[in-house]
Design an enzyme around this catalytic site. Structure first.
Site, mmCIF file in Angstrom:
data_model
loop_
_atom_site.group_PDB
_atom_site.id
_atom_site.type_symbol
_atom_site.label_atom_id
_atom_site.label_comp_id
_atom_site.label_asym_id
_atom_site.label_seq_id
_atom_site.Cartn_x
_atom_site.Cartn_y
_atom_site.Cartn_z
ATOM 1 N N PHE A 1 50.237 43.623 46.261
ATOM 2 C CA PHE A 1 48.868 43.157 46.041
ATOM 3 C C PHE A 1 47.942 43.841 47.035
ATOM 4 C CE2 PHE A 1 45.268 40.330 45.716
ATOM 5 C CZ PHE A 1 45.221 40.141 44.346
ATOM 6 N N VAL A 2 46.982 44.566 46.510
ATOM 7 C CA VAL A 2 46.093 45.337 47.374
ATOM 8 C C VAL A 2 44.672 44.754 47.333
ATOM 9 C CG1 VAL A 2 47.425 47.463 47.182
ATOM 10 C CG2 VAL A 2 45.614 47.026 45.526
ATOM 11 N N LYS B 1 33.749 42.236 38.993
ATOM 12 C CA LYS B 1 32.971 42.738 40.118
ATOM 13 C C LYS B 1 33.701 43.867 40.831
ATOM 14 C CE LYS B 1 32.060 37.878 40.785
ATOM 15 N NZ LYS B 1 32.401 36.726 41.634
ATOM 16 N N GLY B 2 34.976 44.017 40.519
ATOM 17 C CA GLY B 2 35.837 44.913 41.303
ATOM 18 C C GLY B 2 35.445 46.372 41.304
ATOM 19 N N ASP C 1 46.512 47.239 36.033
ATOM 20 C CA ASP C 1 47.699 46.494 36.448
ATOM 21 C C ASP C 1 48.582 46.317 35.201
ATOM 22 O OD1 ASP C 1 49.223 44.939 38.276
ATOM 23 O OD2 ASP C 1 48.240 43.101 37.628
ATOM 24 N N LYS D 1 48.650 50.811 38.968
ATOM 25 C CA LYS D 1 49.885 50.173 39.435
ATOM 26 C C LYS D 1 50.873 50.185 38.259
ATOM 27 C CE LYS D 1 49.267 46.297 42.025
ATOM 28 N NZ LYS D 1 49.112 44.827 42.170
ATOM 29 N N ARG E 1 36.497 42.086 49.143
ATOM 30 C CA ARG E 1 35.929 43.144 48.293
ATOM 31 C C ARG E 1 35.118 44.132 49.132
ATOM 32 N NH1 ARG E 1 36.416 41.567 42.823
ATOM 33 N NH2 ARG E 1 36.152 39.349 42.402
ATOM 34 N N ASP F 1 39.805 42.052 45.292
ATOM 35 C CA ASP F 1 39.734 40.798 46.038
ATOM 36 C C ASP F 1 41.062 40.049 46.064
ATOM 37 O OD1 ASP F 1 39.537 40.015 43.169
ATOM 38 O OD2 ASP F 1 39.234 38.011 43.990
ATOM 39 N N GLU G 1 36.891 50.972 36.213
ATOM 40 C CA GLU G 1 37.722 49.810 36.573
ATOM 41 C C GLU G 1 38.278 50.005 37.981
ATOM 42 O OE1 GLU G 1 38.349 46.899 36.473
ATOM 43 O OE2 GLU G 1 39.867 46.307 35.025
ATOM 44 N N ASP G 2 38.575 48.891 38.654
ATOM 45 C CA ASP G 2 39.144 48.996 40.002
ATOM 46 C C ASP G 2 40.641 49.334 39.966
ATOM 47 O OD1 ASP G 2 39.844 46.487 38.959
ATOM 48 O OD2 ASP G 2 39.157 45.337 40.696
HETATM 49 P P1 IMP Z 1 45.187 43.886 34.083
HETATM 50 O O1 IMP Z 1 44.483 43.383 32.876
HETATM 51 O O2 IMP Z 1 46.462 43.164 34.357
HETATM 52 O O3 IMP Z 1 45.361 45.380 34.126
HETATM 53 O O4 IMP Z 1 44.320 43.402 35.292
HETATM 54 C C1 IMP Z 1 43.353 44.070 35.874
HETATM 55 C C2 IMP Z 1 42.639 43.187 36.869
HETATM 56 O O5 IMP Z 1 43.532 42.369 37.672
HETATM 57 C C3 IMP Z 1 41.919 44.066 37.822
HETATM 58 O O6 IMP Z 1 40.638 44.393 37.344
HETATM 59 C C4 IMP Z 1 41.909 43.271 39.090
HETATM 60 O O7 IMP Z 1 40.754 42.444 39.109
HETATM 61 C C5 IMP Z 1 43.127 42.388 39.027
HETATM 62 N N1 IMP Z 1 44.227 42.919 39.882
HETATM 63 C C6 IMP Z 1 45.380 43.451 39.480
HETATM 64 N N2 IMP Z 1 46.140 43.858 40.517
HETATM 65 C C7 IMP Z 1 45.422 43.589 41.634
HETATM 66 C C8 IMP Z 1 45.668 43.787 43.049
HETATM 67 O O8 IMP Z 1 46.685 44.317 43.520
HETATM 68 N N3 IMP Z 1 44.674 43.370 43.881
HETATM 69 C C9 IMP Z 1 43.513 42.802 43.428
HETATM 70 N N4 IMP Z 1 43.253 42.599 42.134
HETATM 71 C C10 IMP Z 1 44.198 42.992 41.228
#
Ligand code: IMP
Length: 183
Positions: free
Chosen positions: A156-157, A48-49, A107, A135, A169, A163, A103-104
């Site tokens: 953590f943002v 949903k992000g 990470d 990030k 959100r 969220d 994508e939001d």
């Molecule tokens: P990745 O697969 O580790 O890149 O994760 C991506 C997902 O983790 C994002 O779509 C977010 O939903 C969540 N996420 C990662 N870091 C944060 C943060 O700082 N705040 C909120 N959600 C995060």
């Protein structure tokens, strides 16, 4: 958690105005890349992000696009790459299409690496990624969004789609939560 969500924010990283300005810049950059080749992309938001970011971004496209949504989640407790579960697939066919994933935040990079692979396997002609945030300190998989809004530190943002426990959100900006919220 406070009854007023903004009271849980320690500091604002990016204001609504900054995000709007950056969305205009990103849309112009993306459009220039696609329109030069006469392409109508499918813009696919990851639920949903990505919702507030996608809504803002697509307002600034002047040429035709198609939009769709997808929902994926990582399998809990796994550290391996290759484990995303599709909760909701796209309605439109990606075959032969130019896909722009929205994508939001990137990470670890695991989600996007997998989703990109999914679209390549579906026969997409091309897969690009636009992410509101990056990030880089947390990256595990070597992946980079083609278009990135802002780079954030290893904190953590929340807000603008992001969220904490499904909350925050709807904040119109991106901020860092007060530590006592986690504790
Ligand atoms: P990745 O697969 O580790 O890149 O994760 C991506 C997902 O983790 C994002 O779509 C977010 O939903 C969540 N996420 C990662 N870091 C944060 C943060 O700082 N705040 C909120 N959600 C995060």
């Amino acid at each position: 958690m406070s009854n007023v969500i903004s009271e849980d924010i320690e500091r604002v990283l990016f204001t609504e105005e900054q995000i709007e300005t950056r969305c205009k810049e990103l849309a112009a950059q993306i459009e220039a890349d696609y329109d030069d080749r006469g392409i109508t992309p499918i813009v696919v938001g990851l639920l949903k992000g990505s919702v507030p970011f996608m809504a803002e971004l697509i307002k600034y496209f002047r040429h035709p696009i198609e939009i769709d949504f997808m929902s994926v989640s990582s399998y809990a407790g796994t550290t391996s790459v290759g484990d995303v579960k599709i909760n909701k697939d796209t309605d439109l066919s990606a075959k032969g299409k130019h896909v722009l994933i929205v994508e939001d935040i990137v990470d670890t990079g695991r989600t996007l690496a997998e989703v990109r692979k999914l679209f390549i396997n579906k026969g997409a002609a091309d897969v690009k990624i636009v992410s509101l945030l990056d990030k880089p300190d947390r990256r595990v998989v070597d992946i980079q969004a083609d278009y990135n809004g802002f780079t954030v530190p290893n904190e953590f943002v929340v807000g603008y789609g992001l969220d904490y426990n499904q909350c925050y959100r709807n904040l119109p900006y991106i901020g860092v939560l007060k530590p006592e919220i986690y504790e």
